[in-house]
Scaffold this active site. Structure first.
Site, PDB file in Angstrom:
ATOM      1  N   GLU A  35       0.814  -1.216   0.000  1.00 19.08           N
ATOM      2  CA  GLU A  35       0.000   0.000   0.000  1.00 19.08           C
ATOM      3  C   GLU A  35       0.855   1.279   0.000  1.00 19.08           C
ATOM      4  O   GLU A  35       0.360   2.353   0.332  1.00 19.08           O
ATOM      5  CB  GLU A  35      -0.922   0.010   1.227  1.00 19.08           C
ATOM      6  CG  GLU A  35      -1.775  -1.216   1.388  1.00 19.08           C
ATOM      7  CD  GLU A  35      -2.939  -1.288   0.407  1.00 19.08           C
ATOM      8  OE1 GLU A  35      -2.866  -0.629  -0.643  1.00 19.08           O
ATOM      9  OE2 GLU A  35      -3.912  -2.005   0.690  1.00 19.08           O
ATOM     10  N   HIS A  87      -3.053   3.204   7.993  1.00 19.00           N
ATOM     11  CA  HIS A  87      -4.125   2.598   7.194  1.00 19.00           C
ATOM     12  C   HIS A  87      -4.553   1.298   7.858  1.00 19.00           C
ATOM     13  O   HIS A  87      -3.720   0.428   8.122  1.00 19.00           O
ATOM     14  CB  HIS A  87      -3.633   2.322   5.769  1.00 19.00           C
ATOM     15  CG  HIS A  87      -4.549   1.459   4.958  1.00 19.00           C
ATOM     16  ND1 HIS A  87      -5.909   1.625   4.943  1.00 19.00           N
ATOM     17  CD2 HIS A  87      -4.290   0.410   4.129  1.00 19.00           C
ATOM     18  CE1 HIS A  87      -6.457   0.726   4.139  1.00 19.00           C
ATOM     19  NE2 HIS A  87      -5.495  -0.031   3.638  1.00 19.00           N
ATOM     20  N   HIS A 133      -8.011  -1.752   8.402  1.00 18.58           N
ATOM     21  CA  HIS A 133      -9.223  -2.343   7.858  1.00 18.58           C
ATOM     22  C   HIS A 133     -10.244  -2.479   8.992  1.00 18.58           C
ATOM     23  O   HIS A 133     -10.936  -3.493   9.090  1.00 18.58           O
ATOM     24  CB  HIS A 133      -8.935  -3.714   7.244  1.00 18.58           C
ATOM     25  CG  HIS A 133      -7.901  -3.693   6.167  1.00 18.58           C
ATOM     26  ND1 HIS A 133      -7.322  -4.847   5.679  1.00 18.58           N
ATOM     27  CD2 HIS A 133      -7.341  -2.671   5.475  1.00 18.58           C
ATOM     28  CE1 HIS A 133      -6.441  -4.536   4.737  1.00 18.58           C
ATOM     29  NE2 HIS A 133      -6.433  -3.219   4.612  1.00 18.58           N
ATOM     30  N   TYR A 171     -15.024  15.981  18.718  1.00 15.79           N
ATOM     31  CA  TYR A 171     -13.710  15.410  18.444  1.00 15.79           C
ATOM     32  C   TYR A 171     -13.611  14.797  17.060  1.00 15.79           C
ATOM     33  O   TYR A 171     -12.531  14.748  16.471  1.00 15.79           O
ATOM     34  CB  TYR A 171     -13.319  14.406  19.535  1.00 15.79           C
ATOM     35  CG  TYR A 171     -12.705  15.101  20.721  1.00 15.79           C
ATOM     36  CD1 TYR A 171     -11.340  15.355  20.779  1.00 15.79           C
ATOM     37  CD2 TYR A 171     -13.504  15.555  21.764  1.00 15.79           C
ATOM     38  CE1 TYR A 171     -10.782  16.016  21.855  1.00 15.79           C
ATOM     39  CE2 TYR A 171     -12.955  16.227  22.841  1.00 15.79           C
ATOM     40  CZ  TYR A 171     -11.588  16.449  22.885  1.00 15.79           C
ATOM     41  OH  TYR A 171     -11.035  17.125  23.941  1.00 15.79           O
ATOM     42  N   HIS A 194     -12.846  -1.362   1.921  1.00 12.07           N
ATOM     43  CA  HIS A 194     -11.422  -1.585   2.212  1.00 12.07           C
ATOM     44  C   HIS A 194     -11.046  -1.051   3.595  1.00 12.07           C
ATOM     45  O   HIS A 194     -10.687  -1.828   4.469  1.00 12.07           O
ATOM     46  CB  HIS A 194     -10.588  -0.930   1.108  1.00 12.07           C
ATOM     47  CG  HIS A 194      -9.136  -1.235   1.177  1.00 12.07           C
ATOM     48  ND1 HIS A 194      -8.299  -1.094   0.096  1.00 12.07           N
ATOM     49  CD2 HIS A 194      -8.340  -1.651   2.186  1.00 12.07           C
ATOM     50  CE1 HIS A 194      -7.063  -1.421   0.439  1.00 12.07           C
ATOM     51  NE2 HIS A 194      -7.070  -1.759   1.709  1.00 12.07           N
TER      52      HIS A 194
END
Length: 217
Positions: free
Chosen positions: A75, A95, A97, A122, A162
């Site tokens: 990625e 990143h 999932h 927030y 994703h």
């Protein structure tokens, strides 16, 4: 202990925290951080965020060349896009999932320009507007191109089917922002059929002005 050694250990410690709390599982998810010399430390491909070895992290020099450590995550186009487009504002990219965020990315009526309503202060403060990007095969360079089209205006994006990607000034801030994203995703799913009372425009504008938040269309 050198500064780079400290950064390596910090990355592994925070990655393990994400794993232990169920925000990532198996060998999913990846993290990068910018070093003082302009290079990057990146989690290796196929690695579990719960069992990283500081000595085996992928190391890139300031020109983007992989110089040591295991092969980096596939990625990398995602990470490179945030560093390229957000310059000094990005010191780390995370990143995942994470389950609730991925679930939100599959809902049929999500606004791609602003995935989450301003449910909490927030979520506005740590995320700004979160964009939804279409589905791409994991590792597809086109995913990086899509992020480059948004990254100057967005510090967080949600990849359809994703998962989320968050950039911040340093790794701790990126971790906090990712945790906030997963929490607002949970709230979105919990209140989806309840017509929740959200922050109004004046309240959002006050947060944006007071905390100097990126809130561009």
């Amino acid at each position: 202990m050198s500064e780079e050694t400290e950064r390596r250990e910090e990355l592994c410690r925070l990655a393990r925290s994400l794993f232990d709390r169920g925000l990532t599982n198996g060998s999913s998810g990846n993290i990068s951080l910018r070093l003082p010399d302009g290079g990057l430390l990146v989690t290796p491909t196929g690695s579990s965020l719960g069992a990283l070895d500081p000595a085996r992290l992928s190391r890139f020099d300031a020109s983007g060349r992989h110089i040591e450590g295991d092969r980096p995550t596939k990625e990398m186009p995602l990470h490179e896009a945030f560093y390229a487009k957000r310059g000094g504002r990005t010191g780390a990219v995370v990143h995942l999932h994470s389950t609730h965020s991925v679930a939100v990315s599959m809902l049929p009526d999500i606004d791609p320009n602003c995935v989450f309503a301003p449910l909490t202060a927030y979520s506005v403060m740590r995320l700004g507007k979160v964009a939804l990007l279409p589905y791409f095969r994991p590792g597809d360079p086109e995913m990086g191109h899509a992020v480059r089209g948004l990254a100057a205006k967005r510090s967080a994006v949600l990849l359809a089917n994703h998962g989320p990607v968050v950039a911040a000034k340093d790794l701790e801030a990126a971790i906090y922002a990712m945790e906030e994203l997963e929490e607002v995703a949970k709230l979105t799913l919990l209140t989806r059929t309840l017509a929740p009372r959200i922050l109004d425009d004046a309240q959002v504008k006050d947060l944006v002005a007071h905390f100097d938040i990126e809130w561009e269309d």
